[in-house]
Design an enzyme around this catalytic site. Sequence first.
Site, PDB file in Angstrom:
ATOM      1  N   ASN A   1      27.571  -2.050   8.599  1.00  0.00           N
ATOM      2  CA  ASN A   1      26.566  -1.954   7.524  1.00  0.00           C
ATOM      3  C   ASN A   1      25.339  -2.848   7.732  1.00  0.00           C
ATOM      4  O   ASN A   1      24.295  -2.617   7.139  1.00  0.00           O
ATOM      5  CB  ASN A   1      27.203  -2.194   6.142  1.00  0.00           C
TER       6      ASN A   1
ATOM      7  N   GLU B   1      34.345 -12.815   7.437  1.00  0.00           N
ATOM      8  CA  GLU B   1      34.004 -12.262   6.137  1.00  0.00           C
ATOM      9  C   GLU B   1      34.580 -10.864   6.111  1.00  0.00           C
ATOM     10  O   GLU B   1      34.178  -9.999   6.883  1.00  0.00           O
ATOM     11  CB  GLU B   1      32.480 -12.221   5.957  1.00  0.00           C
TER      12      GLU B   1
ATOM     13  N   CYS C   1      29.685  -5.492   1.393  1.00  0.00           N
ATOM     14  CA  CYS C   1      30.881  -6.213   0.953  1.00  0.00           C
ATOM     15  C   CYS C   1      30.612  -6.922  -0.365  1.00  0.00           C
ATOM     16  O   CYS C   1      31.537  -7.193  -1.122  1.00  0.00           O
ATOM     17  CB  CYS C   1      31.371  -7.158   2.030  1.00  0.00           C
TER      18      CYS C   1
HETATM   19  O1  G3H Z   1      28.353  -6.390   3.673  1.00  0.00           O
HETATM   20  C1  G3H Z   1      28.389  -7.603   3.733  1.00  0.00           C
HETATM   21  C2  G3H Z   1      27.190  -8.406   3.682  1.00  0.00           C
HETATM   22  O2  G3H Z   1      27.473  -9.750   3.999  1.00  0.00           O
HETATM   23  C3  G3H Z   1      26.481  -8.299   2.374  1.00  0.00           C
HETATM   24  O3  G3H Z   1      25.219  -8.810   2.500  1.00  0.00           O
HETATM   25  O4  G3H Z   1      24.682  -9.220   0.108  1.00  0.00           O
HETATM   26  O5  G3H Z   1      22.909  -9.230   1.848  1.00  0.00           O
HETATM   27  O6  G3H Z   1      23.998  -7.100   1.178  1.00  0.00           O
HETATM   28  P1  G3H Z   1      24.144  -8.575   1.341  1.00  0.00           P
END
Ligand code: G3H
Length: 496
Positions: free
Chosen positions: A169, A264, A298
Amino acid sequence: MAGSGTFSEIIDGDVYKYYVDGQWKKSSSGKSVPIINPTTRNTHYKVQACTQEEVNNVIDSAKKAQKLWAKTPLWKRAELLHKAAAILKENKAPIAECLVKEIAKPAKDSVTEVVRSGDLISYCAEEGVRILGEGKFLVSDSFPGNDRTKYCLTSKIPIGVVLAIPPFNYPVNLAISKIAPALIAGNSIVLKPPTQGAVAALHMVHCFHLAGFPKGLIGCVTGKGSEIGDFLTMHPGVNCISFTGGDTGISISRKAGMVPLQMELGGKDACIVLEDADLDLAAANIVKGGFSYSGQRCTAVKVVLVMEKVASSLVKKVNEKVAKLTVGPPEDDCDITPVVTESSANFIEGLVMDAKEKKATFCQEYKRKGNLIWPLLLDNVRPDMRIAWEEPFGPVLPVIRINSVEEGIHHCNASNFGLQGCVFTSDINKAIMISDAMETGTVQINSAPARGPDHFPFQGIKDSGIGSQGITNSIHMMTKVKTTVINLPAPSYTMG
Ligand code: G3H
């Protein structure tokens, strides 16, 4: 266009090369891995299916290069990082195009991802120079027999070879969030990009190549996880693993052995809405938090826990906003775009069907075409439904009506995940008490969960991860503490 101009060197025919010892190469396997465009569901790109021997070569080369890099002055490391940041930003258009085609990220968000990554590199370079330029000095005291006879010098030294495994993503940004701190701290990098997103990541690696980093310092292997995944994560040449993704992280952590891990994994970020909340603010954040990049973050809002008294008003406001979301291809910069793979779409559909059978209230009609799933709010969700606990990673958001704050906190804490959460209330005291009670790495007050700003600490607990990220924390995590103790002769006199 991707693969042309600045990037012509990284492709051979229709297959992208992998990067080893400062060179772009074809794999000896003669095989490639297709990357399916989530919108057309046709093969859009191909990458090399690297062999285990090629992984060995990348790691060997990274190991050698790191020795010299560790001795390179901090300002010089920072200078090269700033250069890479500038080249990356100059090439935001072709890299964003890869993101659109590989992971169906909306066009504007794809550009934002690249620009954010450039900023992250620059901030990291600045921060690293300051953090790593300082050490600690201690004088022995209080412990019998050691009074002021020992001087302790402590500094941070590089850890060695860092294995970076980012998710689909954010194939550029979550690669950079590992690469930049590793490099400024004097480490080398072996990158294994996700299959969907690999081509964007290869373009990003080429920006580092063009910036003039020493050969071998950055290596990038592509291929099937089943062939090279365990081989990489269990490789004795790897000194640290930084991983972002799903459940695979749990099995990596079991197999990796004695190397520091930064992980993570998933999340089921809860949004608690109290009776005194600004419902317009909450609704705007729920829609942005739950549906941006079609829920494939996430940190997306993954369950709304709203007090019964205001539930209907909140649901109405959220539905008004959901109705305005545009649905379609990423090229048209639609809000909701196809999810990354057909199997993801099938998984999401499974959760929706379970909720249907168990009589959740469908605020919109469930609609799917290929990988494209229309945004869906499910009201009156109960704990016996899978969607109450599982992470859809798609544009489907459950609402659970609660009768007390305790009920909301209980639901949040009963989850296996503990990434982020958020609370909407106008009572700051209550918000802080709720934040204390929520078992998550971060709680946002009156805003949706988010990783950024990128220098903030970012961490999950329970099945959501190990270690803390964010620029400063990652730099610390990717270094070892080195202590030198100077021993003085014992004083020949007795104090006063
Ligand atoms: O998908 C996992 C990422 O760490 C989320 O990052 O909060 O900048 O979208 P974000």
